[in-house]
Design a protein around this motif. Structure first.
Motif, PDB file in Angstrom:
ATOM      1  N   PHE A  35      50.104  40.381  43.292  1.00 23.10           N
ATOM      2  CA  PHE A  35      48.793  39.818  43.554  1.00 23.10           C
ATOM      3  C   PHE A  35      48.441  38.774  42.493  1.00 23.10           C
ATOM      4  CE2 PHE A  35      47.337  43.159  46.503  1.00 23.10           C
ATOM      5  CZ  PHE A  35      48.214  44.183  46.195  1.00 23.10           C
ATOM      6  N   TYR A  37      44.683  37.188  41.083  1.00 21.62           N
ATOM      7  CA  TYR A  37      43.229  37.209  41.135  1.00 21.62           C
ATOM      8  C   TYR A  37      42.701  36.141  40.182  1.00 21.62           C
ATOM      9  CZ  TYR A  37      43.023  41.768  43.529  1.00 21.62           C
ATOM     10  OH  TYR A  37      43.125  42.794  44.430  1.00 21.62           O
ATOM     11  N   GLN A  39      39.307  35.084  37.862  1.00 21.47           N
ATOM     12  CA  GLN A  39      38.087  35.607  37.277  1.00 21.47           C
ATOM     13  C   GLN A  39      37.328  34.470  36.601  1.00 21.47           C
ATOM     14  OE1 GLN A  39      38.287  38.663  34.100  1.00 21.47           O
ATOM     15  NE2 GLN A  39      36.668  39.748  35.205  1.00 21.47           N
ATOM     16  N   PHE A  91      44.695  36.336  36.755  1.00 23.26           N
ATOM     17  CA  PHE A  91      45.477  37.552  36.519  1.00 23.26           C
ATOM     18  C   PHE A  91      46.518  37.728  37.605  1.00 23.26           C
ATOM     19  CE2 PHE A  91      43.319  39.558  33.031  1.00 23.26           C
ATOM     20  CZ  PHE A  91      42.013  39.091  33.094  1.00 23.26           C
ATOM     21  N   LEU A 103      47.285  49.303  40.371  1.00 26.85           N
ATOM     22  CA  LEU A 103      47.538  47.925  39.972  1.00 26.85           C
ATOM     23  C   LEU A 103      47.885  47.867  38.484  1.00 26.85           C
ATOM     24  CD1 LEU A 103      44.713  46.014  41.870  1.00 26.85           C
ATOM     25  CD2 LEU A 103      47.172  45.764  42.217  1.00 26.85           C
ATOM     26  N   TRP A 105      48.313  45.244  35.549  1.00 28.65           N
ATOM     27  CA  TRP A 105      47.804  43.887  35.338  1.00 28.65           C
ATOM     28  C   TRP A 105      48.512  43.184  34.187  1.00 28.65           C
ATOM     29  CZ3 TRP A 105      43.745  41.996  38.386  1.00 28.65           C
ATOM     30  CH2 TRP A 105      43.125  42.944  39.214  1.00 28.65           C
ATOM     31  N   GLY A 106      48.665  41.879  34.350  1.00 28.88           N
ATOM     32  CA  GLY A 106      49.050  41.052  33.215  1.00 28.88           C
ATOM     33  C   GLY A 106      47.830  40.832  32.325  1.00 28.88           C
ATOM     34  N   ALA A 107      48.058  40.187  31.191  1.00 27.02           N
ATOM     35  CA  ALA A 107      46.981  39.962  30.231  1.00 27.02           C
ATOM     36  C   ALA A 107      46.069  38.816  30.636  1.00 27.02           C
ATOM     37  CB  ALA A 107      47.565  39.699  28.850  1.00 27.02           C
TER      38      ALA A 107
END
Lengths: 115, 115
Positions: A35, A37, A39, A91, A103, A105-107
């Motif tokens: 995915f 996303y 922000q 992200f 999920l 997540w990357g940083a």
């Protein structure tokens, strides 16, 4: 173990330039989901794309495109002709059975588009 | 079609207090997940609710608890607040109908500050 790496902490470009955000993932599963996303400063995470591991077709949506390469475990995101409104933190995330589909997540990569 | 909504937008509490955050999922969604996002970091999974039960839980202490109502809305409760609980709390909903692999859509978040 599963892991998502976004090596670019921050990228700054001038409006109308093309920019690519890198995402490298690790998983032992053969079926997984990736995915992206967005922000913006408001804080809400906006869903951009979901890709299944068995579908390696690249995808284009307007100025956005995604390059999924299983051979290099990468799922990179390119914005063409960037605009100031593209400024945000982006992200990349991974979902697989190893983590019970939570999920991972990357940083995040902070993208700054200068006018 | 209303998206995911959260309340309140901002909240200020002192150490030791208790807080309740609320989330209404996107129309047609039956699953709610909660995340904690510290400044400059990716979201951390707290737990997920489906059919009014906690289905999955991340690595958070028992001070964090939740509830899901018959209309699929959800609450996140945090007891004995610590300074380190200051963060953006994000709610995400998905239409899993039992599946764990569906895309999550996020609300605008609640910014919690603990003094």
């Amino acid at each position: 173990a599963q892991k998502v790496t976004q090596a670019q902490t921050e990228i700054s470009v001038v409006e109308k330039e093309d920019v690519t955000l890198d995402c490298v993932y690790e998983t032992r599963d053969t079926t997984y989901y990736l995915f992206w996303y967005k922000q913006p400063p408001s804080g809400e995470l906006v869903f951009l794309i979901r890709r299944n591991s068995f579908d390696e077709q690249n995808e284009i949506s307007g100025r956005y495109s995604w390059n999924f390469q299983k051979s290099t475990s990468s799922f990179n995101f390119t914005i063409t002709a960037s605009q100031v409104v593209d400024s945000a933190v982006y992200f990349c995330a991974l979902s697989a059975s190893d983590s019970n589909y939570q999920l991972i997540w990357g940083a995040g990569t902070k993208l700054i588009i200068k006018p | 079609d209303a998206g995911v909504t959260q309340s309140p937008t901002h909240l200020i509490k002192t150490r030791g207090q208790q807080v309740t955050l609320r989330c209404s999922p996107k129309s047609g969604h039956d699953t709610v997940s909660w995340y904690q996002q510290a400044l400059g970091q990716g979201p951390q999974f707290i737990f997920q609710y489906y059919e009014e039960e906690e289905r999955q839980r991340g690595n958070f202490p028992d001070r964090f608890s939740g509830h899901q109502f018959p209309n699929y809305s959800s609450e996140l409760n945090v007891n004995a607040l610590l300074l380190g609980d200051s963060a953006l709390y994000l709610c995400a909903s998905s239409d899993t109908s039992g599946r764990l692999t569906d895309t999550q859509y996020f609300g605008p978040g609640t910014r919690l500050t603990v003094l």
